[in-house]
Design a protein around this motif. Sequence first.
Motif, mmCIF file in Angstrom:
data_model
loop_
_atom_site.group_PDB
_atom_site.id
_atom_site.type_symbol
_atom_site.label_atom_id
_atom_site.label_comp_id
_atom_site.label_asym_id
_atom_site.label_seq_id
_atom_site.Cartn_x
_atom_site.Cartn_y
_atom_site.Cartn_z
ATOM 1 N N GLN A 245 -19.683 16.831 11.525
ATOM 2 C CA GLN A 245 -19.050 15.572 11.973
ATOM 3 C C GLN A 245 -20.057 14.688 12.717
ATOM 4 O O GLN A 245 -20.114 13.485 12.528
ATOM 5 C CB GLN A 245 -18.010 15.924 13.025
ATOM 6 C CG GLN A 245 -16.591 15.872 12.685
ATOM 7 C CD GLN A 245 -15.831 16.441 13.893
ATOM 8 O OE1 GLN A 245 -16.029 17.593 14.289
ATOM 9 N NE2 GLN A 245 -14.987 15.613 14.484
ATOM 10 N N LEU B 134 -17.069 10.364 19.173
ATOM 11 C CA LEU B 134 -18.024 9.725 18.247
ATOM 12 C C LEU B 134 -17.608 8.286 17.929
ATOM 13 O O LEU B 134 -18.447 7.389 17.847
ATOM 14 C CB LEU B 134 -18.133 10.539 16.948
ATOM 15 C CG LEU B 134 -18.856 11.883 17.079
ATOM 16 C CD1 LEU B 134 -18.600 12.762 15.859
ATOM 17 C CD2 LEU B 134 -20.362 11.675 17.264
ATOM 18 N N ALA B 135 -16.303 8.083 17.768
ATOM 19 C CA ALA B 135 -15.814 6.748 17.414
ATOM 20 C C ALA B 135 -16.030 5.764 18.561
ATOM 21 O O ALA B 135 -16.154 4.559 18.335
ATOM 22 C CB ALA B 135 -14.335 6.828 17.054
ATOM 23 N N ALA C 22 -12.237 19.304 16.853
ATOM 24 C CA ALA C 22 -12.601 18.189 15.961
ATOM 25 C C ALA C 22 -12.018 16.855 16.430
ATOM 26 O O ALA C 22 -12.679 15.821 16.338
ATOM 27 C CB ALA C 22 -12.151 18.505 14.540
ATOM 28 N N ALA C 23 -10.785 16.880 16.929
ATOM 29 C CA ALA C 23 -10.133 15.629 17.339
ATOM 30 C C ALA C 23 -10.843 15.017 18.547
ATOM 31 O O ALA C 23 -11.133 13.814 18.580
ATOM 32 C CB ALA C 23 -8.669 15.888 17.653
ATOM 33 N N GLN C 24 -11.155 15.866 19.526
ATOM 34 C CA GLN C 24 -11.861 15.376 20.733
ATOM 35 C C GLN C 24 -13.229 14.800 20.353
ATOM 36 O O GLN C 24 -13.626 13.740 20.824
ATOM 37 C CB GLN C 24 -12.107 16.543 21.705
ATOM 38 C CG GLN C 24 -10.936 16.863 22.598
ATOM 39 C CD GLN C 24 -11.366 17.840 23.706
ATOM 40 O OE1 GLN C 24 -12.463 17.759 24.258
ATOM 41 N NE2 GLN C 24 -10.485 18.764 24.030
ATOM 42 N N LEU C 25 -13.892 15.528 19.457
ATOM 43 C CA LEU C 25 -15.235 15.108 19.050
ATOM 44 C C LEU C 25 -15.187 13.792 18.258
ATOM 45 O O LEU C 25 -16.000 12.894 18.452
ATOM 46 C CB LEU C 25 -15.852 16.227 18.206
ATOM 47 C CG LEU C 25 -17.359 16.296 18.122
ATOM 48 C CD1 LEU C 25 -18.009 16.303 19.482
ATOM 49 C CD2 LEU C 25 -17.773 17.552 17.357
ATOM 50 N N ASN C 26 -14.189 13.682 17.383
ATOM 51 C CA ASN C 26 -14.033 12.452 16.593
ATOM 52 C C ASN C 26 -13.818 11.253 17.491
ATOM 53 O O ASN C 26 -14.390 10.179 17.269
ATOM 54 C CB ASN C 26 -12.818 12.572 15.655
ATOM 55 C CG ASN C 26 -13.252 13.007 14.285
ATOM 56 O OD1 ASN C 26 -14.437 12.864 13.929
ATOM 57 N ND2 ASN C 26 -12.332 13.558 13.525
ATOM 58 N N HIS C 27 -12.997 11.451 18.507
ATOM 59 C CA HIS C 27 -12.704 10.368 19.437
ATOM 60 C C HIS C 27 -13.984 9.945 20.154
ATOM 61 O O HIS C 27 -14.311 8.763 20.231
ATOM 62 C CB HIS C 27 -11.629 10.820 20.433
ATOM 63 C CG HIS C 27 -11.324 9.786 21.456
ATOM 64 N ND1 HIS C 27 -10.646 8.626 21.157
ATOM 65 C CD2 HIS C 27 -11.637 9.717 22.771
ATOM 66 C CE1 HIS C 27 -10.551 7.889 22.242
ATOM 67 N NE2 HIS C 27 -11.146 8.530 23.239
ATOM 68 N N GLU D 227 -22.810 13.412 10.260
ATOM 69 C CA GLU D 227 -22.354 12.338 9.361
ATOM 70 C C GLU D 227 -22.311 11.003 10.091
ATOM 71 O O GLU D 227 -22.794 10.000 9.599
ATOM 72 C CB GLU D 227 -20.953 12.668 8.823
ATOM 73 C CG GLU D 227 -21.015 13.551 7.591
ATOM 74 C CD GLU D 227 -19.687 14.222 7.309
ATOM 75 O OE1 GLU D 227 -18.636 13.666 7.674
ATOM 76 O OE2 GLU D 227 -19.726 15.347 6.742
ATOM 77 N N LYS D 228 -21.747 11.025 11.280
ATOM 78 C CA LYS D 228 -21.586 9.794 12.050
ATOM 79 C C LYS D 228 -22.962 9.211 12.446
ATOM 80 O O LYS D 228 -23.212 8.012 12.292
ATOM 81 C CB LYS D 228 -20.764 10.114 13.305
ATOM 82 C CG LYS D 228 -20.491 8.952 14.172
ATOM 83 C CD LYS D 228 -19.407 8.089 13.587
ATOM 84 C CE LYS D 228 -19.239 6.835 14.421
ATOM 85 N NZ LYS D 228 -18.200 5.975 13.905
#
Length: 219
Positions: free
Chosen positions: A102, A59-60, A52-57, A105-106
């Motif tokens: 994730q 996406l951001a 999740a952390a890698q993916l969030n980064h 949503e983004k």
Amino acid sequence: MVIAIDGPAGSGKSTTAKNVAEKLGFIHINTGAMYRGIALKCIQEDVDMEDAAQLNHLLACTKFEFAAEGELALFMDGVDISSEITSVEVTDVVSQVSAISQVREKLVQYQRKMAEGLNVVLEGRDIGTVVFPNAHHKFFLVADIHERARRRKKEMEAKGEVVSLEELAEEMLERDRKDSTRKHSPLKKAEDAVEIDTTGISIEEQVNRIVEIVNKTIK
Ligand code: DC
């Protein structure tokens, strides 16, 4: 005004959406291309989709822009990725990527922002059900699997890629199965969408049917 065009792979969404947008002078947003962009970036940057952390980064840090370079092209972080995102490697993982909440949503947030205050034609799987449930017009395109495979084969041949009809039909059915059975925003016809079966009808006819319906509400 928002026009939503949803449907399975190869149902004619992209060509129809592009032509409808051109005829009406609307902006065309291909949301499938954005999911493909994220899939491409996961491959390029060797991102673990379960992390999740890698993916969030990822996406951001990702920016999308649709811009006209002759044909409408999708730019990701300033680079034209229109051609790369249709590769077999991307197609193989895009259903997996697009099933992650994730990611959805983004991208849904991004799509709503891109369309804000504009006249747009958005194409995808969940436009009429999730992204714009209050869209002014909703269309759901369907087509016979053999015809869908034939169309995709033609597109791939134009790019110099050779794949058998059987393989393409299998790949599309598998992707449909994944897209319509996933937990988040599955591929589904909105109750108030107009269904158009594009089997055996020309692109021109598909486009005209939609434009006629829309024009009745504009004039
Ligand atoms: O339209 P396409 O085949 O290029 O879309 C690629 C994938 O992206 C498709 O298998 C499902 C996913 N997708 C989605 O989940 N939601 C959308 N709005 C558009 C595409």
